[in-house]
Structures are given as C-alpha cells and as structure tokens.
Design an enzyme around this catalytic site. Sequence first.
Site, PDB file in Angstrom:
ATOM      1  N   CYS A  72       0.876  -1.190   0.000  1.00 48.46           N
ATOM      2  CA  CYS A  72       0.000   0.000   0.000  1.00 48.46           C
ATOM      3  C   CYS A  72       0.906   1.231   0.000  1.00 48.46           C
ATOM      4  CB  CYS A  72      -0.907  -0.024   1.230  1.00 48.46           C
ATOM      5  SG  CYS A  72      -2.048   1.357   1.311  1.00 48.46           S
ATOM      6  N   ASN A 175      -6.516  -3.879  -9.042  1.00 48.56           N
ATOM      7  CA  ASN A 175      -6.830  -2.462  -8.826  1.00 48.56           C
ATOM      8  C   ASN A 175      -6.891  -1.808 -10.206  1.00 48.56           C
ATOM      9  OD1 ASN A 175      -6.306  -2.294  -5.728  1.00 48.56           O
ATOM     10  ND2 ASN A 175      -4.494  -3.306  -6.541  1.00 48.56           N
ATOM     11  N   CYS A 202      -4.599   6.207  -4.538  1.00 48.88           N
ATOM     12  CA  CYS A 202      -3.981   4.875  -4.455  1.00 48.88           C
ATOM     13  C   CYS A 202      -2.518   5.049  -4.829  1.00 48.88           C
ATOM     14  CB  CYS A 202      -4.679   3.913  -5.419  1.00 48.88           C
ATOM     15  SG  CYS A 202      -3.942   2.278  -5.495  1.00 48.88           S
ATOM     16  N   GLY A 203      -1.634   4.881  -3.842  1.00 56.92           N
ATOM     17  CA  GLY A 203      -0.221   5.153  -4.084  1.00 56.92           C
ATOM     18  C   GLY A 203       0.414   4.208  -5.089  1.00 56.92           C
TER      19      GLY A 203
HETATM   20  N1  API Z   1      -6.298  -2.209  -2.604  1.00 55.31           N
HETATM   21  C1  API Z   1      -4.898  -2.534  -2.898  1.00 55.31           C
HETATM   22  C2  API Z   1      -4.000  -2.250  -1.670  1.00 55.31           C
HETATM   23  C3  API Z   1      -3.982  -0.783  -1.265  1.00 55.31           C
HETATM   24  C4  API Z   1      -3.385   0.069  -2.332  1.00 55.31           C
HETATM   25  C5  API Z   1      -3.544   1.573  -2.169  1.00 55.31           C
HETATM   26  N2  API Z   1      -4.363   2.036  -1.095  1.00 55.31           N
HETATM   27  C6  API Z   1      -2.178   2.241  -2.166  1.00 55.31           C
HETATM   28  O1  API Z   1      -2.047   3.329  -1.598  1.00 55.31           O
HETATM   29  O2  API Z   1      -1.259   1.667  -2.811  1.00 55.31           O
HETATM   30  C7  API Z   1      -4.783  -4.011  -3.284  1.00 55.31           C
HETATM   31  O3  API Z   1      -5.641  -4.825  -2.887  1.00 55.31           O
HETATM   32  O4  API Z   1      -3.771  -4.329  -3.950  1.00 55.31           O
END
Ligand code: API
Length: 263
Positions: A72, A175, A202-203
């Site tokens: 994340c 994603n 979403c980073g």
């Molecule tokens: N939902 C993403 C994880 C969080 C990614 C996002 N919140 C970030 O800041 O990268 C997944 O299941 O791969």
Amino acid sequence: MRLPYAKGHGTGNDFVILDADVPLTPELVAALCDRHFGIGADGVLRVLPNTSPGAAWFMDYWNSDGSLSEMCGNGVRVFARHLVESGRVAEDAPIPIATRAGLRTALPEGPGFRVDMGAPVLLGTSWAQIGDAKFDGVGVSMGNPHLVCPVPTVEPLHLWESPAFDTDFYPEGVNVEFYTELEPDHLRMRVYERGSGETLSCGTGTCAVAVAYLHAGGRTTGTVTVDVPGGRLVVTVDDQTCWLAGPAVILAHGFVDTDALRY
Ligand SMILES: N[C@H](CCC[C@H](N)C(=O)O)C(=O)O
C-alpha cells in the site's frame, strides 16, 4: 476489548493504525473500516515487529473488506509517520519497512515521505468494462496488481461498483486505474481499488499509472505528477526502481471497544 488506534491518511486514502499485536480477522477489519458502525477507513495498518533482516517493523496491511494486499503506497507513508510519532524510529533518517511485497524504504521529505516502491513489472495488455463501455489497459505490478486504462476524461466514469476484468489474467483480483493527460507528465487519475472500492487515492496505483504512461510514450524513466481526487502525488521512475512522494498525516488517536463493533 479496548483497542488503542490512530487514524491517518495520505492524499485522502485513510487508514486505521493498530499498534497492539491484536488477533485480526477479516470480519474485525471490515467492522473497524465500516464508515457508519466502525471507525471508518479504506484499510488497516497493523504495526508488527519484523522477524527478518533489514527492517525492525512490518506493515501488516488489510483492505477495508478484510482482504490482505501485498503493498500500500499511501499506507506505507502513513505507517512511516506513525513510527516516527510513536518514537519507534528517528524522524530524520531513512525508515526501512518490511511488507508482503518486500522491503520498502521511506525517506523524510517535506511534510511527507519519498518511498522507494521497488521495481515495477509490466504484465501485458488486458481490459476492464463498466456497463457497455470496454477499456483497453496495461497491466503493471507494484507488488500488487494493477490495470491502467487511458481515457479522454475520468469525471463521468461510474465507479460505484467494480469494473469487470479478465479473471484469468488477474486471478487474485486487480486495482483498476483510469487516467487522462492534463499536460505532458501531468495526469489526472481515478481508481477502483481491489478490496476497498473507489478511493480518493492509491499510491501503488499512481506508480502503475506513471509507468504505463511513460511506456505508452516509449519512455522507461521520467517524473510524472498525478492528481487524484484526494490530492497530488509525484512518481519518479528510474532504471532501477520507482519513487513515490507525497504527504502523510496522523489525524487522531483513540480507543475502540471491539465489543461494540458489528461483526
Ligand atoms: N487495494 C490494494 C491495496 C492498497 C493500495 C492503495 N491504497 C495504495 O495506496 O497503494 C490491493 O488490494 O492491492
């Protein structure tokens, strides 16, 4: 159980941060993330001691539906901020953090951090569909899977439910990012996140979008500014890795009575 927590966000992608080595279940995570009957968040970051070399702390990240993810990008900056504010690490030194996707390093930079996100991996081409509209996209792994779809404009997209996607290509889910170019090396993006739905940011997704955008222009390196609904992130792709720079805020601390949650 009375559980101490912190609440933080990075460009509006928000997290409940748990210090205690409390037994987490998908049901408890989903209840904590519930925006009406819980604290409310896109995910949970649990601080765990790391048992392998390279980092003292492990970022145990969970999506708001209770599923796990490998990484994340906004969360790792908020996690680093929490490590500093809780006195676990020095505030002016690089912070190595273990994740399911491997070691990541956060460097203090201005009000936030610049994070070495690891080397992106191009996965090939695939597609997403919203209603009758089908979108071609490029698959990129940042340790977690992404599908990056260029569109003329992101505003009209209906992202209240998951876009359809090729489950053979993405057996673990994906994603899905949609982006448009505002000007050279300056993009606007929206995202439907695996396990959390549409989020304000979403980073890892901004890294995937930057990599796919550069690739579409025949480039393998560059610096791309990505505007997300929750703010602005800057991605720098070099020959070895991908850097993500952005803010990290701890908003509050409190206690939650887990017996009062609905799960
Ligand atoms: N939902 C993403 C994880 C969080 C990614 C996002 N919140 C970030 O800041 O990268 C997944 O299941 O791969």
